[in-house]
Scaffold this motif. Structure first.
Motif, PDB file in Angstrom:
ATOM      1  N   HIS A 199       0.800  -1.218   0.000  1.00 15.03           N
ATOM      2  CA  HIS A 199       0.000   0.000   0.000  1.00 15.03           C
ATOM      3  C   HIS A 199       0.838   1.275   0.000  1.00 15.03           C
ATOM      4  O   HIS A 199       0.438   2.283  -0.579  1.00 15.03           O
ATOM      5  CB  HIS A 199      -0.966   0.011   1.192  1.00 15.03           C
ATOM      6  N   MET A 200       2.012   1.277   0.632  1.00 10.39           N
ATOM      7  CA  MET A 200       2.807   2.511   0.695  1.00 10.39           C
ATOM      8  C   MET A 200       3.523   2.833  -0.614  1.00 10.39           C
ATOM      9  O   MET A 200       3.972   3.949  -0.817  1.00 10.39           O
ATOM     10  CB  MET A 200       3.815   2.449   1.844  1.00 10.39           C
ATOM     11  N   SER A 201       3.636   1.867  -1.494  1.00 10.17           N
ATOM     12  CA  SER A 201       4.248   2.132  -2.806  1.00 10.17           C
ATOM     13  C   SER A 201       3.215   2.084  -3.930  1.00 10.17           C
ATOM     14  O   SER A 201       3.537   2.325  -5.090  1.00 10.17           O
ATOM     15  CB  SER A 201       5.357   1.105  -3.096  1.00 10.17           C
ATOM     16  N   ALA A 202       1.968   1.799  -3.561  1.00  2.00           N
ATOM     17  CA  ALA A 202       0.915   1.673  -4.569  1.00  2.00           C
ATOM     18  C   ALA A 202       0.414   3.041  -5.016  1.00  2.00           C
ATOM     19  O   ALA A 202       0.262   3.957  -4.212  1.00  2.00           O
ATOM     20  CB  ALA A 202      -0.241   0.850  -4.009  1.00  2.00           C
ATOM     21  N   THR A 203       0.133   3.162  -6.317  1.00  3.74           N
ATOM     22  CA  THR A 203      -0.335   4.416  -6.912  1.00  3.74           C
ATOM     23  C   THR A 203      -1.803   4.307  -7.337  1.00  3.74           C
ATOM     24  O   THR A 203      -2.375   3.207  -7.372  1.00  3.74           O
ATOM     25  CB  THR A 203       0.501   4.770  -8.145  1.00  3.74           C
TER      26      THR A 203
END
Length: 466
Positions: A279-283
């Motif tokens: 989730h923290m690298s998802a766009t």
């Protein structure tokens, strides 16, 4: 507190992008919003020019040119670019788009405003108190008296509440949870879901089928916040006068149990393992793909995502719907989020092409241009009446049906409390603080961080009570 070194790096990055805008270097990111693609385009020094197919060096030199500052993500999509291109064609001019990364856009805009270096026009989704509104020109046209009441108040100069300084292009938007119809059907989940406990049951059913229940794209700040933007309003409205007490600093959000519960409910999505691990690298692009292809059950979005999914996944868009965001504990708090116009166009009062820029705004709000815009970004147009039809979307139709069964409000910052948007000045990095719950902060730390920032801002503005 932000570490000094990190703060300096962020300011330096924003300043470097600002210089690019001031020197006439525009960034062409297309529909991409990733940092890598933005950087590559920036290094290439690309300029995107709208104005038809005859933009040779010779014809460009013979045409007048306007510059438009625009964000790289949700606000800088193909709908706006295509509309601006159409308006440029009609007027016989060139339009250069100065495109900036979304996470830097507001800082750069305010810095350019403070130094008198704004582009001719600015295309934004922010509320006026967050903008250098004193640098914006008065606007006028046949459209002014036709704007709906819910949107018009957000187009007026905050100092006099009469002068129109923003023009509405985007639809009066819905926000909520996009969902994959097949995923929910396979899991035995029925809609609408009216409270948080029922939503948890739905997530558990979806997870049992091997699908991620809720997709979170927390690399960007504007998407995670939708989980609370589209669910907090009715909780604040439950107590008469609560919005006014918050605005007067007579009560803090972290002291209101119902608000604490909602922030904790959002944080629990991660704690319960109901969201994607990356989730923290998802766009946002990844989120649209997940919900369209069915690797996720729900994804918090604005209704503008319908047009994006329609363009990017035309064969899958009919399999995606939009519903409410039940982060509240009490089913009686269920509501449909219907907001003011989502995209606005303003003119710099110091523009060397002031009258041409004003004419461009009026052209953008003409039938020829709005028709093009709404075909690519469908929605409910912010006008009382039109002599022609603009494209709306199945998502808006779904939300309109739900609104027959439950109340309809704007998000907490734009909702009307006794006829006024009293909480509009208290943004306080709301988006960053919601995002922080997915990067390690507790819900209590996040809600307190929101209050501290908006209280500091209110104190700097000398607002009563702060």
């Amino acid at each position: 507190m932000m570490k000094k070194g990190l703060k300096n790096k962020i300011l330096a990055a924003a300043f470097s992008v600002m210089l690019a805008g001031m020197t006439g270097c525009s960034v062409d990111t297309g529909t991409a919003s990733s940092a890598g693609e933005t950087k590559a385009a920036e290094e290439a020094g690309g300029t995107e020019t709208a104005g038809g197919t005859e933009n040779t060096e010779e014809t460009q030199g013979s045409k007048e040119t306007l510059t438009v500052m625009i964000g790289s993500g949700d606000g800088g999509g193909e709908a706006a670019k295509t509309a601006f291109n159409k308006a440029a064609d009609i007027m016989g001019i060139n339009v250069e788009l100065s495109i900036f990364p979304d996470d830097q856009f507001l800082n750069v805009l305010n810095t350019k405003g403070a130094t008198g270096n704004l582009d001719d026009l600015i295309f934004v989704s922010y509320s006026l108190p967050d903008l250098p509104y004193n640098e914006l020109a008065e606007l006028d046209g046949d459209w002014v008296d036709n704007v709906t009441d819910v949107s018009k108040q957000f187009l007026l100069n905050p100092d006099d509440r009469q002068t129109v300084i923003m023009a509405p292009m985007g639809a009066e938007s819905n926000m909520g949870l996009a969902y994959n119809k097949e995923v929910l059907e396979n899991a035995g989940v029925e809609l609408p879901i009216l409270d948080y406990a029922s939503f948890m049951e739905a997530c558990e059913k979806i997870k049992a089928t091997g699908v991620t229940p809720v997709y979170v794209s927390a690399k960007e700040t504007w998407t995670p916040q939708i989980l609370l933007l589209s669910s907090m309003t009715s909780t604040i409205m439950k107590e008469d006068g609560l919005a006014q007490k918050l605005a007067a600093n007579q009560v803090k959000p972290q002291d209101i149990q119902r608000l604490q519960d909602m922030w904790a409910n959002v944080a629990a999505l991660k704690e319960m393992g109901y969201i994607n691990e990356d989730h923290m690298s998802a766009t946002h692009d990844m989120g649209k793909k997940a919900i369209a292809e069915g690797s996720a059950g729900f994804y918090a979005v604005t209704d503008a995502a319908y047009g994006e999914i329609q363009s990017e996944y035309p064969d899958l868009v009919e399999g995606v719907g939009l519903t409410i965001t039940p982060m509240w504990n009490d089913a009686e708090l269920a509501f449909v989020m219907t907001n003011r116009t989502s995209r606005t166009l303003a003119v710099s009062r110091k523009s060397k092409n002031l009258e041409l820029a004003r004419e461009f705004v009026n052209t953008c709000l003409s039938e020829e241009v709005l028709t093009v815009y709404y075909e690519l970004s469908p929605g409910a147009a912010p006008f009382k009446s039109l002599d022609y039809e603009l494209t709306t979307s199945p998502w808006n139709a779904q939300m309109q049906e739900l609104a027959k069964e439950m109340p309809s409000y704007g998000d907490w910052a734009n909702a009307l409390f006794d006829g006024e948007a009293v909480l509009n000045p208290f943004w306080g990095d709301f988006d960053l603080n919601v995002q922080s719950m997915f990067s390690g902060k507790t819900s209590q730390e996040a809600i307190e961080g929101w209050y501290k920032k908006y209280a500091d801002d209110a104190k700097a503005k000398r607002l009563e009570g702060f």
